[in-house]
Design an enzyme around this catalytic site. Sequence first.
Site, PDB file in Angstrom:
ATOM      1  N   HIS A  73      -7.031   1.929   0.844  1.00  0.00           N
ATOM      2  CA  HIS A  73      -6.676   2.367   2.203  1.00  0.00           C
ATOM      3  C   HIS A  73      -7.778   1.874   3.151  1.00  0.00           C
ATOM      4  CE1 HIS A  73      -6.192   5.294   5.513  1.00  0.00           C
ATOM      5  NE2 HIS A  73      -4.993   5.561   5.043  1.00  0.00           N
ATOM      6  N   LYS A 110      -3.320  16.804   2.447  1.00  0.00           N
ATOM      7  CA  LYS A 110      -2.432  16.157   1.470  1.00  0.00           C
ATOM      8  C   LYS A 110      -2.339  16.997   0.195  1.00  0.00           C
ATOM      9  CE  LYS A 110      -3.848  11.534   3.012  1.00  0.00           C
ATOM     10  NZ  LYS A 110      -2.774  10.885   3.780  1.00  0.00           N
ATOM     11  N   GLN A 135      -5.008  10.626  -2.387  1.00  0.00           N
ATOM     12  CA  GLN A 135      -3.633  10.705  -2.891  1.00  0.00           C
ATOM     13  C   GLN A 135      -3.531  11.450  -4.218  1.00  0.00           C
ATOM     14  OE1 GLN A 135      -0.709   9.637  -1.475  1.00  0.00           O
ATOM     15  NE2 GLN A 135      -1.879   9.209   0.383  1.00  0.00           N
ATOM     16  N   ASP A 144     -11.771   7.434  -4.190  1.00  0.00           N
ATOM     17  CA  ASP A 144     -10.911   7.932  -3.114  1.00  0.00           C
ATOM     18  C   ASP A 144      -9.772   8.723  -3.745  1.00  0.00           C
ATOM     19  OD1 ASP A 144      -9.160   8.406  -1.081  1.00  0.00           O
ATOM     20  OD2 ASP A 144      -9.122   6.346  -0.319  1.00  0.00           O
ATOM     21  N   CYS A 166      -1.764   1.512   6.431  1.00  0.00           N
ATOM     22  CA  CYS A 166      -3.234   1.395   6.428  1.00  0.00           C
ATOM     23  C   CYS A 166      -3.729   0.632   5.198  1.00  0.00           C
ATOM     24  CB  CYS A 166      -3.927   2.760   6.495  1.00  0.00           C
ATOM     25  SG  CYS A 166      -3.625   3.658   8.004  1.00  0.00           S
TER      26      CYS A 166
HETATM   27  N1  PLP Z   1      -7.466   7.233   1.415  1.00  0.00           N
HETATM   28  C1  PLP Z   1      -6.186   7.250   1.061  1.00  0.00           C
HETATM   29  C2  PLP Z   1      -5.771   6.666  -0.256  1.00  0.00           C
HETATM   30  C3  PLP Z   1      -5.238   7.825   1.917  1.00  0.00           C
HETATM   31  O1  PLP Z   1      -3.946   7.827   1.580  1.00  0.00           O
HETATM   32  C4  PLP Z   1      -5.662   8.378   3.154  1.00  0.00           C
HETATM   33  C5  PLP Z   1      -4.682   8.929   4.123  1.00  0.00           C
HETATM   34  O2  PLP Z   1      -3.601   8.424   4.294  1.00  0.00           O
HETATM   35  C6  PLP Z   1      -7.022   8.345   3.460  1.00  0.00           C
HETATM   36  C7  PLP Z   1      -7.892   7.775   2.567  1.00  0.00           C
HETATM   37  C8  PLP Z   1      -7.536   8.927   4.718  1.00  0.00           C
HETATM   38  O3  PLP Z   1      -7.324  10.304   4.749  1.00  0.00           O
HETATM   39  P1  PLP Z   1      -7.442  11.128   6.108  1.00  0.00           P
HETATM   40  O4  PLP Z   1      -6.546  10.429   7.102  1.00  0.00           O
HETATM   41  O5  PLP Z   1      -6.959  12.493   5.760  1.00  0.00           O
HETATM   42  O6  PLP Z   1      -8.866  11.099   6.511  1.00  0.00           O
END
Ligand code: PLP
Length: 414
Positions: free
Chosen positions: A130, A234, A211, A208, A372
């Site tokens: 992401h 999430k 998800q 990370d 993203c």
């Molecule tokens: N990393 C991953 C794999 C994500 O799916 C997301 C959010 O879509 C993020 C990071 C960023 O999370 P947040 O927008 O809650 O900071």
Amino acid sequence: SSHSRSLRPSMFDIAKIRADFPLLNETVNEQPLVYLDSAATSQKPQAVIDALARFYSHENANVHRGRHTLSENATRQYEHTRTLLADYFSVKANELVWTKGATESINLIANGLASRLKPGDKIAISAIEHHANIVPWQQLAKRTGADLIILPIEDDLVIDSVKCCEFIKLYQPKIVAVTHASNTLGNITDLAPIITACKAINAISVIDGAQAAMHLRPNLQEISCDFYVFSAHKMLGPTGLGGLYGRFELLNSLDVYQTGGEMIETVSLTQSTFRDAPGKFEAGTPNIAGVIAFSEAIKYLTSLDFQQMRQHEHTVFDYAIKQLSAIDGINIYSNQIHNIGNISFNYRDEHPFDLATLLDGFGVAVRSGHHCTQPIMSHLHIPGTVRASFALYNNKDDVDAFIDALKNSIELLD
Ligand code: PLP
């Protein structure tokens, strides 16, 4: 024995679970809502919504400051949630920092590691990250003169653990940042060999978990990474909240990210000393109501038997894959076996926005675009995908409604 097991009532009652999520009863465009966008944010059970209202109606006070009853009560609940989450992840409470989300967590870690990097050092990320797990590392590389290097992936966009290990051994990165599961594809990373390879060369591992944190209920002690970031929104929790796990010694030795009140021990006009982790990373007034309400989300998740929950998620996912694959012209990009429940696809060369807009007209909420993850789109030579993402509260009826709507949408396109 199998006999006693068969007598045990099923703890995974999907009808009862769906009734706990009020938003699932909404209509959109005069159609019953089919919510297939949980990878963007999960829906919230009534217990979380009630906890937010209860806090603001009856308990609102700032934490860590007052000696009055309300403040002490808020502090106790705020810290209790940290304990609940520590149990959820099988780590210690003082290894968990609250932030506003996975994005802020990664920025906090990247900033905290800056002073350890020198020109020529390497930071390794994968090509399926992401943007939140790419851009902070690019910035860190720029700031320190370090080089960003890209871990190998398999043709089907799964992080190749075996090749990654060789790669890590060869290039000796100082930091390895990879996702536990892809938001775009749902593909799950086999972390164990990667973490082992990191340990062998003393690389710092940053996972990370935005998800995976809900779907896989990870045991972080077992995974034994250095850092793991997540977003509460999430995981059935409120928006504007997330956090990170850090192995205590390493976490406590990070440089501070934001400074100000709350995070200090003593302040004079010329210098200050900081608290130990996690306090020193929580400057200013935190999302108190969010943290306290998140405790209800954790309790909700842990009230469900993990195996039964995953079994249910697998059943719905497999059913969706089967139905989708049967439609002529549908191209699925997601790994169909090791997946948390996110399906990325396109219909022929139709633009994903058009399909998502038509689906919305039928009450089906899916996401479209690059999610993203622009490097994935470049790799696939496509502008974007349609993504249907599932969570524990989705059922086969959702899949049926989605497939019906998809067939109707395709007819309108053709
Ligand atoms: N990393 C991953 C794999 C994500 O799916 C997301 C959010 O879509 C993020 C990071 C960023 O999370 P947040 O927008 O809650 O900071």
